[in-house]
Design a protein around this motif. Structure first.
Motif: not given
Length: 133
Positions: A7-8, A90-93, A4-5, A11-12, A15, A115
């Motif tokens: 993937q974040a 980064v995402g929610s991190y 998940n991290i 995604n960043k 972006e 996390y």
């Protein structure tokens, strides 16, 4: 959780740089440039109270430039400043302890991510107490 991290992070990067190729953990023999390589360097995993755990992850994001030999350093410096500014969240991190080094014309941007998690395990619960009066 690590996926998940990652993937974040992907995604960043998409972006910030939508036209760049992003590789995960391994670069193919004939890879495209400009590109990024995301590698998990280190993980620290500690138990907290009950079934709670805390982890610290260290990531290396390598940037491979497509510029000529005279322009590679400037391109790496521009990308590093963009990553410093863009990788606060980064995402929610939250990324922290960000560092950048240029080695052999490759930018290495490292950062840490914390996390916490709770494992949901079945425990034997206490039974109800009966009292005789």
């Amino acid at each position: 959780m690590i996926n998940n991290i990652k993937q974040a992070i992907v995604n960043k990067l998409l972006e910030l740089y939508p036209n760049h190729t992003i590789y995960d953990e391994d670069v193919p023999q004939k890879f495209k440039t400009p590109s990024f390589l995301i590698t998990l360097i280190e993980q620290d995993y500690n138990k907290r109270l009950n079934n709670k755990f805390k982890s610290l992850l260290s990531f290396d994001i390598a940037y491979f430039s497509d510029k000529g030999t005279t322009e590679i350093k400037n391109d790496c410096l521009e990308v590093s400043s963009s990553l410093f500014r863009g990788f606060d969240l980064v995402g929610s991190y939250r990324a922290f302890n960000k560092q950048a080094t240029i080695t052999d014309n490759v930018l290495h941007f490292t950062s840490y991510v914390n996390y916490s998690e709770i494992k949901n395990e079945e425990f034997v619960k206490m039974q109800e107490q009966t009292t005789n009066i």
